[in-house]
Structure formats: structure tokens, C-alpha cells
Design a protein around this motif. Structure first.
Motif, PDB file in Angstrom:
ATOM      1  N   ASP A 156      17.858 -29.028   7.849  1.00 41.90           N
ATOM      2  CA  ASP A 156      17.521 -27.738   8.457  1.00 41.90           C
ATOM      3  C   ASP A 156      17.545 -26.587   7.457  1.00 41.90           C
ATOM      4  O   ASP A 156      17.152 -25.458   7.791  1.00 41.90           O
ATOM      5  CB  ASP A 156      18.450 -27.432   9.634  1.00 41.90           C
ATOM      6  CG  ASP A 156      19.922 -27.409   9.207  1.00 41.90           C
ATOM      7  OD1 ASP A 156      20.199 -27.582   8.003  1.00 41.90           O
ATOM      8  OD2 ASP A 156      20.786 -27.218  10.075  1.00 41.90           O
ATOM      9  N   ASN A 162      20.114 -25.075   6.154  1.00 46.31           N
ATOM     10  CA  ASN A 162      21.205 -24.119   6.331  1.00 46.31           C
ATOM     11  C   ASN A 162      22.482 -24.501   5.586  1.00 46.31           C
ATOM     12  O   ASN A 162      23.481 -23.809   5.680  1.00 46.31           O
ATOM     13  CB  ASN A 162      21.544 -23.971   7.822  1.00 46.31           C
ATOM     14  CG  ASN A 162      20.415 -23.304   8.578  1.00 46.31           C
ATOM     15  OD1 ASN A 162      19.677 -22.496   8.017  1.00 46.31           O
ATOM     16  ND2 ASN A 162      20.257 -23.653   9.837  1.00 46.31           N
ATOM     17  N   ASP A 210      28.187 -24.633   4.442  1.00 47.03           N
ATOM     18  CA  ASP A 210      27.370 -24.179   5.571  1.00 47.03           C
ATOM     19  C   ASP A 210      27.076 -22.695   5.365  1.00 47.03           C
ATOM     20  O   ASP A 210      27.972 -21.855   5.454  1.00 47.03           O
ATOM     21  CB  ASP A 210      28.133 -24.407   6.875  1.00 47.03           C
ATOM     22  CG  ASP A 210      27.262 -24.178   8.101  1.00 47.03           C
ATOM     23  OD1 ASP A 210      26.257 -23.457   7.970  1.00 47.03           O
ATOM     24  OD2 ASP A 210      27.582 -24.720   9.169  1.00 47.03           O
ATOM     25  N   LYS A 236      25.119 -20.745   7.167  1.00 48.39           N
ATOM     26  CA  LYS A 236      24.956 -19.970   8.391  1.00 48.39           C
ATOM     27  C   LYS A 236      26.307 -19.526   8.928  1.00 48.39           C
ATOM     28  O   LYS A 236      26.501 -18.372   9.299  1.00 48.39           O
ATOM     29  CB  LYS A 236      24.229 -20.819   9.430  1.00 48.39           C
ATOM     30  CG  LYS A 236      23.266 -20.019  10.281  1.00 48.39           C
ATOM     31  CD  LYS A 236      22.366 -20.920  11.084  1.00 48.39           C
ATOM     32  CE  LYS A 236      21.299 -20.084  11.779  1.00 48.39           C
ATOM     33  NZ  LYS A 236      20.399 -20.926  12.572  1.00 48.39           N
ATOM     34  N   ASN A 279      15.200 -24.878  -0.285  1.00 50.37           N
ATOM     35  CA  ASN A 279      15.374 -25.407   1.074  1.00 50.37           C
ATOM     36  C   ASN A 279      14.007 -25.672   1.719  1.00 50.37           C
ATOM     37  O   ASN A 279      12.958 -25.414   1.110  1.00 50.37           O
ATOM     38  CB  ASN A 279      16.230 -24.458   1.924  1.00 50.37           C
ATOM     39  CG  ASN A 279      15.506 -23.198   2.325  1.00 50.37           C
ATOM     40  OD1 ASN A 279      14.519 -22.818   1.710  1.00 50.37           O
ATOM     41  ND2 ASN A 279      15.992 -22.541   3.355  1.00 50.37           N
TER      42      ASN A 279
END
Length: 919
Positions: free
Chosen positions: A25, A27, A41, A43, A343
């Protein structure tokens, strides 16, 4: 006291070497840290280190397209297949040679590994249980030197491999008739990156000297023709006539209808079967301005056509291909960029700098940092927990003081005022002031509210401070000198030097204030422990004689006992009131240290010179944690004076002093191969490192840092402990979430019976049943099914034994759940209705209350910022509307005045007309 502590997290190190990966994803960043893997992580701003480790430092990580699997390979070629969902090791494998890169195909069915000059294609492990998860499909030979990088086409039909021999090789992943392999030249240096264009066989290759070559293919991906194995011609049976070749049509092979033998091919068929060819279109150079330096890392995002290149000077460039338009150029460090990753959306770029141990995530469109972390440049020397356990402060040999959030595992402030190594750090009792001692001759106090150095304590004559202690009130700061053998006392309020305590005849190695009295204990190399009374003119109250040099001293939390670690490997326990020894533990055998590669003696003999250098009592005072010049941390029971458990903090063979026996394969008739410095070409002899050098000989080309534990601390809750080691800041905790631990379980306690109680709206009995079964998902389901107006009634009717369990669960849910008011209502009702009973057991439920306070504080911090932001926005909107209202009112007044003037003009005109008529 439980001793089921498990490795929980690795702080203080964010990147060492190897390649970075973004999660599916986009993130999270997956970063290799030594022989472990950390997931950051972006986020939620948290970090997690997977509970697995390789035998040596990790060099490359391959991530599957679905993001569920990772293949982790270390320096020797030992590989682990890891599930990123369950965090478990699924398979062990060994490639027997160092691996430079690993890459899964976009469809997830294959992966390619490059080692030496070979590219090996394996079948990717599937979801079925297999005897061997790594099945070799094909070996691809071509390059003459080591292979460096891999890329796949979007449909997984072909892959490209770059090499140190300056060539790039395109291979077919299947048996294509028109593409077996293709070799591309055009470069004058090592290939750093090779990338296919989106849905095409067109190529970009980047070399170390800063050259980009653009290659165009004359074939589309659909034009690859599958080659089928030819059927052998059958022999005619007896009695049958051989069919004439002219009458028989040969079998057609391939989907395109290509004729392999027999009839001649038509021009159309020839066109279809021609081999794939590449054409060199353009060549671009990165170093036009003359700031020539090596290109060290490259990454390409196919959807946005963005190429990111990192250089040895710490500069990175963003180019848009194929036009080679420079979008961005920035310097992020003064060290070489080791790894670059993009990403899935192409918005975020991850950079790893192995020299600085730095990990950065940059959003290139807004030109801002999404994530910026850096560990200590050299070893960590000391750590301390804040009184509430929320923060950990560390001091390093690089002169930096870093503060880490124990929940997120990230550093949020770094103080760089010290100019030499930090020897000790501590928190004051308030939890908002950090005090650090350094070899630069200063003791500094830092404010966590304003993030500034507000006090600097110095001695009359310059001294190197090796130990530090702050009393319970936070007003007295003491530091011991290792060169003048004196202890200095300052006032935190005024910053003035109060007293210089002299009397020790050797360097002061450790200081510790009593938690209940104003008494300072000091350990020294002169084989004594001195107890100084702060109330009685700073006089020596007692002198405790030791059998060897004192290295560390610690008070029990109730102040009734003193533990001392000495140079002979013993830990002795003393009564500070009667100055008598109550017991001792011989810990030399428990250190069980390894043998260094350059040692002339065995590990058994070298263990005689080892000792504990750090001590820490547990929160209940029943056991003591000890660590030193070894890879082991020991927990001893004080009352029984016996070893309860040993923790091996690292199994990384990239460190020195890890193995008990030397490898005989490294032994020659002239001695160990480790003594031979490979970089030294003069051959004049081998320089043996100086005696007492613990961190490796920095002057040699190749050195291995020695494993050791420099500092240990228990968390105030007793649920975890942390150690500063050569590897970083390791946190071990009692993690009960992974263990199924039912309570008072009967045959009738089943998920079906719990759901039945929910349907009958029997909330209390449903909660009791769920907590007896003790499954997290079921407990959460039951709790969230209770209507919010019934919460107070349910809490009141809950049996006492389940109140603490429910409060613990609410504290855990509150940290991650979005139902803030709901869980806050639960917490408030439990505390209001059962407050007195909980207060009576406050010692036992302290960890639960601390966790609850931490969760509430975290939400308060984030929401207060949001509320302040909204409040200022509302004020701004209100002021703007007022301003516009005033402007509108002024305009209306002007209009009314204009109307009045018109009316008066009309009236005057009418009166003039009337006068004319009268006349």
C-alpha cells in the motif's frame, strides 16, 4: 515475578545496509537493520522490529507483489522466507554464496536471485504446503563478473540483469523462440540500475560513472513467440507404407503457426519469428557541472516515468524519462546514499545512508520530509526511562542525546550541545528534565517542554565526567570524574557548584542516590563504596570495602538494599544502614563470553577477565538485571542468590566475540586468517590491536565491533526492560497478546454461548464469558455491542475479579480504536464505581493504569493540536466575517446617503417648480 520477557523492539538503529522496500500500500518502509528487519509505518508513525534474526548482517530483502512474503538474505547467502502477516519464519535456505539482489516477478510466480555471475530463477513459494519452498527453475549465465541488479517486465515474460563487467543482459523467463538472451554494452563502469519501460521491452540502464543509456526494442511484449519442444518423428509400422514428404504437411509449432522444419516459411512467418533486437537511442550524463562523484543507487517508477538517482556525495536527482528533464536536485546528507526506493504511487522516495545510519522518506511534490530518523553514529553508552515509562533517553559516543517514544519506537528530539562522548543520562523525578554527563567536561540539563539546554554545569578545573546521579527531589545533580577522582555537586535551581566531594583514590565509576533518603552511593576503582550524607554537610557516612574494583552500584526501589558489581565478575548485596554484606552472586560463568578472532587464548580463559558493568533492580525489588562485556543479560533472584534466566541479546556473527570456538577453516599454519589485514599490501607485519580495545581496531581496513551491553534499565511498570548494546537499543517486554490464556474455562464457555447472551441482551454475563474465554476479537465484539447508556449499569454489576481485566482491555483498545468517547466512557465508569477497591490494589494494577494514562495522553496530544488548529481557523473565519460585515454596513450607509441626497435634490427641484407656477 514473571520472566517470560520476549524481544519486543529495536530502537536507536533505523538502517545499516541493504535495500529498502515499500509495502504494497506504500504506507510502510521495510528496512534491514543489522541482522534484523524493521517495519516503519509512515501513516501511524510507529516502528516495529520483526521477531526474527539472521546469523549475519542482512544484505538484501525481496518482497512479494502481494506484500505477504519476504525473502531475507544475509552476507553469507543464508536466506529466510518470512511471512509479513504472521511475522513467522516459514523456511530456511542457503544460497552458499553472497547474494547481491533478489526480485519477485510482478505476477508473484517466480523470483530471480543474482549471485556471483549467475542469475538463478526460482519458483516462488505458494500457499500450498511444500516440502521445499525454493525450487530452482533455471540458471542464467552470461556476465563475466558479479551481477548487481534485476528488473522484470510488467507481464513477467522477461527480466534484465546488470553486471560489474559493464554489460546488461536481457533474459527470457520462458522458452521464447525469438529471445533467449540479449547482451547490451555502451557503459564504461559498473551497472547500478537497469529498468524496463512500462508494458514494453524498452530499457534504461544506469552506470556508476553517472551515465544513462536509453535502449529501444524492435519487438513488443506481445511479439514474443513461445518455443515448443519438437515431437520426435515416429518410425513407420510394418505393413504400412511410408507417406511421401510432399503429400504430408509438417506439424505447426507455436501459437503463431511458425514452421520449424519441412516447408519453407512465408515472408509473414519469417517476420513473426525474427529475433528481438535492441537499438541504442540516446546517452545522458548526470555530472554536467563538473561535480563528479559516483552514482551509488537508482530507482525508477514506471507509471510516472520518474528516475531517482543517489550519489556518493549525498545528492540525489529526480529526472523525467525519456526526455531526461531534471525535476529536482537536493543534498540530504554528506554520506553516500546506499539505497533508493519508490512507493507504489511514486509520491514518496525512501533513502538509506549506511554511513550515518539514516533513513529518510521524501515527498518530492511538496518537497517535504514524511519520515526522518537517524540512530546514534557510534555506540550507545547509556539509557534511562522517564518516570511514566513513556520516553526513553539515550546517550551515545557521538555526543548526541536522543529521546525516543517507547510506544512508537521513534526518536522525536535530538540534543547536540555536547562536544564529546556521553557517559550517562538520566531523567529527573518530574519527567520533563533530562540530565547528561559527558567527557567534554560538562553536565547539561535539557527541558522537554521547550527542547532546549537550560543549564550547563561545569567544574572549576576541567574534568571528564564518567558517572551521573540526580536525587529524588530533582534539585541535586552529582557527577563523578574519572581523572581527578572527585564528585561534584550542583544545584539544579541556581546552577551553582555546591560542593566537591573528595576521598576516592581512583576513578569514580558509578553514582546512585537513595530513593528514600538524601544519601549518595559512589562506586570507585579504589575498591570501596562510599555513602555520602547530603543532609549532614556532605560527610562520608559509611565506607564499604570491596574485594575488587567497583564498576556499578544500584539501590533497591525501597532503598533498603545496595547491589554492587565488581571487576572480578561478582555482584554483592549490602545493607546500607548496617554496612554489612548480605550476599553475593558469582556471575563470571554466566557471562559465558565468546572468543575474539584475534585472541590467543580460549574463551574459557578470556572469561576470567569479564565482569558486569551495569545493574538494575526490577520494579518489585525481588530480582536484579545484570549485563556487561558479553552477549548475555542475566536476571538473578536476590533472595535466593541464583540465576533465574539468561537472555541472548544477539546471534549476529558479524560482531566479534560471538563464538565460543574459532572456525578451524580460518586457521592456517601462520595463525588465524582474521589477523591478516586484507587491505594492507606492504606485508611488513600484522598490527595487533592495543590491549583493552573493546570496539575493534579502527585503523584496520576490516574490523568487527565487539558485542557488549553498556547499560540496562527496567521500565517503571516492570512490564519491559531495555538494554543499550552494540546492536542498538533492545526492548524486551512481557507480551501476552500472542498467548491464548483462558481464565476459569468450562464446557459451556463457547463463542456460541457468548453470542446467545448478546442476543438476550445479558451484557454482564456476555462480558464475563468473553473474558473467561479470553479471545481478543470476541472481547472487543461483546464490549462494542453494549449500548452506551447501559455502560454505567454494566460496570456496577461486574464482579470485582473482572474489573481489573476489563480495565486492562479498555486501556489496550483505547490506544488503537477510533471509538474514543465509547472507550473513555467505559474507563470513567470503571474508575468511578470501583475506584476505592482499585486504589487498595494500586501496586498490582500500576501497569494497567500506566497504559491507560499513556493511551489517553497520546490521544489528548493529537486532539489538542487539532482542536487548537480548528479554534484558530474558527476565530479567523469569525474575524473575516466581521470584517466583511463592517465593509457591507459601510457600503449600505454610503448607498443610503446617496439616496437621501437624491431625495433632497428632487424636493428642491419640486419646490422650484411650485415657485415658478405661483409666479
Amino acid at each position: 515475578m514473571k520472566f517470560a520477557y520476549r524481544f519486543s523492539n529495536l530502537l536507536g538503529a533505523v538502517y545499516r545496509q541493504g535495500n529498502l522496500n515499500f509495502s504494497k500500500d506504500g504506507n510502510a518502509v521495510i528496512s534491514p537493520v543489522g541482522n534484523r528487519v524493521s517495519v516503519f509505518d509512515l501513516k501511524n508513525n510507529t516502528s516495529e522490529t520483526l521477531p526474527l534474526s539472521t546469523t549475519k548482517n542482512i544484505t538484501c530483502v525481496g518482497l512479494s507483489p502481494d506484500g505477504n512474503l519476504a525473502v531475507v538474505v544475509d552476507e553469507d547467502g543464508a536466506a529466510l522466507l518470512v511471512s509479513l502477516v504472521t511475522r513467522a519464519i516459514l523456511h530456511h535456505f542457503h544460497f552458499h554464496k553472497p547474494v547481491s539482489s533478489i526480485r519477485f516477478s510482478p505476477d508473484g510466480r517466480k523470483f530471480v536471485v543474482t549471485k556471483e555471475n549467475v542469475a538463478l530463477m526460482y519458483h516462488a513459494p505458494g500457499k500450498q504446503r511444500e516440502f521445499n519452498a525454493f525450487v530452482l527453475d533455471k540458471s542464467y549465465y552470461g556476465p563475466y563478473d558479479e551481477t548487481t541488479c534485476i528488473d522484470w517486465t510488467d507481464d513477467s515474460k522477461c527480466f534484465v540483469v546488470g553486471s560489474k563487467d559493464m554489460s546488461t543482459w536481457v533474459f527470457g523467463a520462458e522458452r521464447w523462440a525469438n529471445l533467449i538472451y540479449y547482451s547490451l554494452g555502451g557503459h564504461k563502469d559498473i551497472i547500478v540500475g537497469c529498468f524496463f519501460e512500462k508494458d514494453s521491452l524498452d530499457l534504461y540502464t544506469v552506470s556508476q560513472d553517472g551515465t544513462l543509456c536509453v535502449w529501444e526494442s524492435d519487438t513488443e511484449l506481445d511479439g514474443l513467440v513461445l518455443k515448443k519442444s519438437r515431437d520426435k518423428p515416429k518410425l513407420p509400422r510394418q505393413g504400412e507404407e511410408e507417406e511421401d514428404d510432399d503429400d504430408e504437411e509438417e506439424k505447426m509449432e507455436g501459437e503463431e503457426g511458425e514452421v520449424i522444419r519441412g516447408k519453407a516459411k512465408t515472408p509473414k512467418e519469417k517476420e513473426k519469428s525474427k529475433n528481438v533486437r535492441y537499438k541504442h537511442i540516446r546517452k545522458h550524463f548526470f555530472n554536467k557541472e563538473g561535480d563528479f562523484n559516483n552514482l551509488t543507487a537508482a530507482a525508477y517508477h514506471k507509471q510516472t516515468h520518474i528516475l531517482v538517482t543517489g550519489f556518493a556525495s549525498g545528492i540525489f536527482h529526480l529526472h523525467e524519462l525519456p526526455e531526461f528533464n531534471l525535476i529536482h536536485s537536493l543534498s540530504i546528507a554528506d554520506q553516500r546514499i546506499s539505497s533508493v526506493a519508490l512507493n507504489c504511487t511514486g509520491d514518496w522516495i525512501g533513502f538509506g545512508c549506511s554511513g550515518m545510519g539514516q533513513l529518510l522518506v521524501w515527498e518530492w511534490q511538496s518537497e517535504s520530509y514524511v519520515f526522518k530518523q537517524q540512530g546514534h553514529f557510534n555506540n550507545m553508552a547509556s539509557l534511562a526511562y522517564s518516570p511514566d515509562g513513556q520516553y526513553i533517553v539515550t546517550g551515545g559516543d557521538d555526543g548526541k542525546v536522543k529521546v525516543w517514544n517507547s510506544n512508537s519506537g521513534l526518536c522525536f528530539v535530538t540534543f547536540t550541545e555536547h562536544t564529546s562522548s556521553i557517559t550517562n543520562v538520566t531523567f529527573t523525578s518530574s519527567g520533563f528534565v533530562i540530565v547528561s554527563a559527558s567527557l567534554d567536561g560538562t553536565v547539561r540539563a535539557f527541558d522537554l517542554h521547550r527542547y532546549r539546554n537550560f543549564r550547563t554545569f561545569t567544574s572549576p578545573r576541567p574534568a571528564q565526567f564518567s558517572s551521573l546521579a540526580v536525587d529524588v527531589s530533582g534539585d541535586l545533580v552529582s557527577a563523578g570524574a574519572q581523572d581527578s577522582f572527585e564528585i561534584f555537586l550542583w544545584s539544579m535551581q541556581t546552577g551553582r557548584l555546591l560542593e566537591v566531594l573528595a576521598g576516592h583514590e581512583g576513578p569514580v565509576s558509578c553514582l546512585c542516590f537513595s530513593p528514600v533518603q538524601s544519601i549518595l552511593a559512589s562506586a570507585s576503582w579504589d575498591r570501596t563504596i562510599r555513602l555520602w550524607d547530603m543532609m549532614d554537610s556532605w560527610q562520608v557516612k559509611e565506607t564499604l570495602p570491596l574485594s575488587s574494583d567497583g564498576l556499578s552500584v544500584a539501590y533497591r526501589p525501597d532503598g533498603q538494599e545496595l547491589a554492587v558489581a565488581t571487576l572480578n565478575g561478582e555482584v554483592s548485596f549490602w545493607n546500607p544502614h548496617t554496612a554489612t554484606q548480605s550476599g553475593s552472586v558469582a556471575g563470571r560463568h554466566d557471562l559465558a563470553t565468546g572468543r575474539k578472532e584475534t585472541d590467543k587464548i580460549t574463551a574459557k580463559q578470556s572469561a576470567k577477565g569479564k565482569s558486569f558493568t551495569s545493574l538494575c533492580y526490577s520494579a518489585d525489588g525481588e530480582s536484579i538485571l545484570a549485563g556487561g562485556q558479553s552477549k548475555f543479560v542475566c536476571i538473578y533472584n536476590v533472595k535466593e542468590q541464583m540465576l533465574m534466566k539468561k537472555f541472548e541479546i544477539s546471534c549476529n556473527l558479524s560482531f566479534d566475540a560471538m563464538e565460543e570456538f574459532l572456525d578451524r577453516r580460518k586457521m592456517t599454519e601462520f595463525g588465524s586468517l582474521a589477523l591478516v589485514d586484507e587491505g594492507a599490501g606492504d606485508g611488513d607485519g600484522v598490527n595487533i590491536s592495543l590491549p583493552g580495545v573493546r570496539r575493534g581496531d579502527m585503523s584496520s581496513r576490516h574490523f568487527k565491533p565487539e558485542i557488549r551491553v553498556s547499560s540496562l534499565r527496567f521500565a517503571p511498570t516492570g512490564r519491559s526492560w531495555a538494554a543499550t548494546t552494540t546492536e542498538g537499543l533492545l526492548v524486551y517486554s512481557l507480551d501476552g497478546s500472542l498467548i491464548f490464556d483462558p481464565y476459569d474455562l468450562d464446557l459451556d464457555v463457547t463463542p456460541a454461548s457468548i453470542h446467545k447472551q448478546l442476543r438476550l441482551q445479558q451484557w454482564t454475563s456476555a462480558i464475563v464469558l468473553a473474558f473467561r474465554l479470553n479471545e481478543k476479537a470476541l472481547k472487543q465484539e461483546v464490549l462494542e455491542a453494549v449500548p452506551h447508556e447501559q455502560i454505567a449499569v454494566v460496570c456496577g454489576s461486574l464482579p470485582d475479579i473482572y474489573v481489573e481485566k476489563l480495565l486492562d482491555f479498555v486501556a489496550a483498545c483505547l490506544e488503537k480504536s477510533g471509538h474514543l468517547q465509547f472507550y473513555m466512557t467505559w474507563a470513567q465508569s470503571l474508575l468511578m464505581l470501583h475506584g476505592q477497591k482499585l486504589k487498595n490494589r494500586s501496586g498490582a494494577i500500576l501497569p494497567t493504569l500506566q497504559a491507560l494514562q499513556k493511551s489517553i495522553q497520546r490521544h489528548y496530544d493529537s486532539l489538542s493540536k487539532l482542536c487548537d488548529f480548528n479554534m484558530y481557523n474558527i476565530r479567523y473565519a469569525e474575524a473575516l466575517s466581521k470584517q466583511r460585515g463592517m465593509k457591507r454596513a459601510a457600503e449600505e450607509e454610503e448607498e443610503e446617503e446617496g439616496e437621501d441626497e437624491e431625495l433632497s435634490d428632487q424636493m428642491s427641484e419640486a419646490s422650484l417648480e411650485g415657485a415658478d407656477m405661483i409666479l
